[in-house]
Design a protein around this motif. Structure first.
Motif, mmCIF file in Angstrom:
data_model
loop_
_atom_site.group_PDB
_atom_site.id
_atom_site.type_symbol
_atom_site.label_atom_id
_atom_site.label_comp_id
_atom_site.label_asym_id
_atom_site.label_seq_id
_atom_site.Cartn_x
_atom_site.Cartn_y
_atom_site.Cartn_z
ATOM 1 N N SER A 1 -1.574 9.560 2.217
ATOM 2 C CA SER A 1 -2.558 10.130 1.281
ATOM 3 C C SER A 1 -3.594 9.061 0.916
ATOM 4 O O SER A 1 -4.771 9.366 0.717
ATOM 5 C CB SER A 1 -1.876 10.687 0.029
ATOM 6 N N GLY B 1 9.757 0.158 -1.874
ATOM 7 C CA GLY B 1 10.552 1.268 -2.412
ATOM 8 C C GLY B 1 10.766 1.174 -3.912
ATOM 9 O O GLY B 1 10.128 0.362 -4.605
ATOM 10 N N ARG C 1 -1.230 20.282 1.127
ATOM 11 C CA ARG C 1 -1.571 19.128 0.286
ATOM 12 C C ARG C 1 -2.730 18.337 0.897
ATOM 13 O O ARG C 1 -3.620 17.860 0.195
ATOM 14 C CB ARG C 1 -0.343 18.226 0.096
ATOM 15 N N ASP D 1 7.231 9.630 -8.038
ATOM 16 C CA ASP D 1 8.500 10.382 -8.051
ATOM 17 C C ASP D 1 9.330 10.283 -9.334
ATOM 18 O O ASP D 1 9.969 11.245 -9.725
ATOM 19 C CB ASP D 1 9.407 9.973 -6.878
ATOM 20 N N ASP E 1 1.922 9.578 -7.447
ATOM 21 C CA ASP E 1 2.964 10.062 -6.531
ATOM 22 C C ASP E 1 4.099 9.031 -6.475
ATOM 23 O O ASP E 1 4.413 8.483 -5.428
ATOM 24 C CB ASP E 1 2.346 10.287 -5.136
ATOM 25 N N TYR F 1 3.502 4.382 -0.324
ATOM 26 C CA TYR F 1 4.475 4.420 0.780
ATOM 27 C C TYR F 1 3.819 3.938 2.079
ATOM 28 O O TYR F 1 3.487 2.773 2.196
ATOM 29 C CB TYR F 1 5.076 5.823 0.894
ATOM 30 N N ASP G 1 14.037 1.618 -12.853
ATOM 31 C CA ASP G 1 13.256 2.814 -13.194
ATOM 32 C C ASP G 1 14.114 4.074 -13.284
ATOM 33 O O ASP G 1 13.655 5.082 -13.813
ATOM 34 C CB ASP G 1 12.172 3.063 -12.128
ATOM 35 N N GLY H 1 1.967 4.956 -5.868
ATOM 36 C CA GLY H 1 2.915 5.535 -4.914
ATOM 37 C C GLY H 1 2.207 5.752 -3.592
ATOM 38 O O GLY H 1 1.620 6.802 -3.340
ATOM 39 N N ASP I 1 1.732 -0.076 -5.283
ATOM 40 C CA ASP I 1 3.097 0.205 -4.812
ATOM 41 C C ASP I 1 3.850 -1.119 -4.730
ATOM 42 O O ASP I 1 3.233 -2.188 -4.628
ATOM 43 C CB ASP I 1 3.068 0.881 -3.417
ATOM 44 N N THR I 2 5.180 -1.017 -4.756
ATOM 45 C CA THR I 2 5.976 -2.212 -4.473
ATOM 46 C C THR I 2 5.893 -2.524 -2.979
ATOM 47 O O THR I 2 6.130 -3.644 -2.559
ATOM 48 C CB THR I 2 7.456 -1.969 -4.815
ATOM 49 N N TYR J 1 5.600 -4.280 -8.979
ATOM 50 C CA TYR J 1 6.209 -3.250 -9.817
ATOM 51 C C TYR J 1 5.187 -2.729 -10.829
ATOM 52 O O TYR J 1 4.589 -3.515 -11.574
ATOM 53 C CB TYR J 1 7.426 -3.860 -10.527
ATOM 54 N N PHE J 2 4.971 -1.407 -10.825
ATOM 55 C CA PHE J 2 4.054 -0.788 -11.772
ATOM 56 C C PHE J 2 4.821 -0.402 -13.040
ATOM 57 O O PHE J 2 5.922 0.148 -12.939
ATOM 58 C CB PHE J 2 3.426 0.474 -11.142
#
Ligand SMILES: C[S@@+](CC[C@H](N)C(=O)[O-])C[C@H]1O[C@@H](n2cnc3c(N)ncnc32)[C@H](O)[C@@H]1O
Length: 280
Positions: free
Chosen positions: A129, A152, A99, A215, A213, A125, A157, A123, A148-149, A193-194
């Motif tokens: 990436s 987590g 990846r 999930d 990304d 984290y 969702d 996403g 991202d939040t 929050y997206f």
């Protein structure tokens, strides 16, 4: 040398046939046949990188035997970045080197084809990436948007397809850790929050690389709806977790979205089943 090591290991294991590890033998044999082991030992020395041997099995030719030609021509990939790729998420990412190379390769194509614009990731984290995307944006004088939040998943969702979702997954991060890894120049961190967090950014356009990304089915669907129309011709839409069978919600969202678009996703054989399209 590596071959003799493998071969003597093989003989020793034959003595204890009940414990014979065919997988290990096949890996050694593959490396011997492709001469990758030797090549990559040299590569690691050249790049002062010695942390792990796991990535050595699959270095694409352009980053190995043709590295000099690559450096003259494009020169984006930097093996030192492997430390950023694995930082804080070593166990998962060291075995996902395909990846890492794939993301680099997409960036290479954009550079080579002169397709320039902004990038986004949903996403983030710990930023492994995101680091590559952020560096690309910096070097192009463009902007990288990171959503991202940074706390987590959001329980709201979780759909029936998100069978492996758990509330504390990916909560062991924070914005400061990410900023330190990615750098802040040319990078917009959108915490929240997206898709609600989109109201922090204004219109995002002229995108050449979008990495989804997140999930889960719901944010994946929202992200596709927002970002797909905003990617310009030749741009990459990279979607994680399509073929892994671990995040069926992500796969469902992607399949549903592209059902009537006249697009077919191209599967990538990395660890977690990335798929990709290029905008026509
Ligand atoms: C697998 S991690 C991302 C890994 C990262 N792209 C990498 O390769 O290192 C998934 C991330 O998606 C984020 N996420 C999932 N749903 C979200 C939502 N609705 N809004 C914002 N972030 C979300 C989680 O917080 C988590 O950090």
């Amino acid at each position: 040398m590596q071959f003799y090591k493998c071969f003597s290991g093989f003989l020793l294991r034959l003595l204890d046939a009940s414990n014979f590890d065919f997988d290990q033998f096949n890996i050694c044999y593959f490396n011997f046949l492709t001469k990758r082991e030797k090549l990559n030992t040299a590569l690691k020395k050249r790049n002062n990188y010695s942390e792990s041997e796991n990535y050595v099995q699959s270095v694409p030719d352009r980053y190995s035997i043709n590295i000099d030609r690559y450096k003259e021509k494009i020169n984006f990939l930097n093996f030192q970045d492997l430390e950023k790729w694995t930082k804080g998420n070593y166990a998962n990412n060291i075995v996902d080197i395909n990846r890492y190379f794939f993301l680099n390769l997409c960036i290479d194509y954009l550079i080579e084809e002169g397709i320039s614009g902004n990038v986004a990731e949903i996403g983030v984290y710990k930023g492994n990436s995101a680091y590559l995307l952020s560096r690309f944006a910096r070097e192009q004088g463009k902007t990288c948007f990171l959503f991202d939040t940074f706390e987590g998943f959001n329980q709201g969702d979780f759909s029936g397809h998100d069978v492996n979702a758990s509330l504390n997954a990916f909560s062991d991060t924070n914005l400061e850790v990410v900023k330190e890894l990615t750098g802040e120049k040319n990078t917009v961190f959108v915490k929240g929050y997206f898709p609600e967090s989109l109201n922090q950014t204004g219109e995002i356009e002229n995108l050449v690389l979008v990495h989804l990304d997140c999930d889960l089915e719901k944010p994946m669907k929202s992200a596709l709806e927002y970002f797909y129309p905003r990617i310009k011709k030749g741009g990459f839409l990279i979607m994680h977790d399509h073929s892994s069978l671990y995040w069926p919600g992500a796969q469902t969202a992607i399949d549903e979205f592209f059902k009537n678009k006249g697009e077919f996703v191209i599967p990538i054989p990395d660890k977690s089943g990335t798929c990709v399209i290029r905008k026509v």
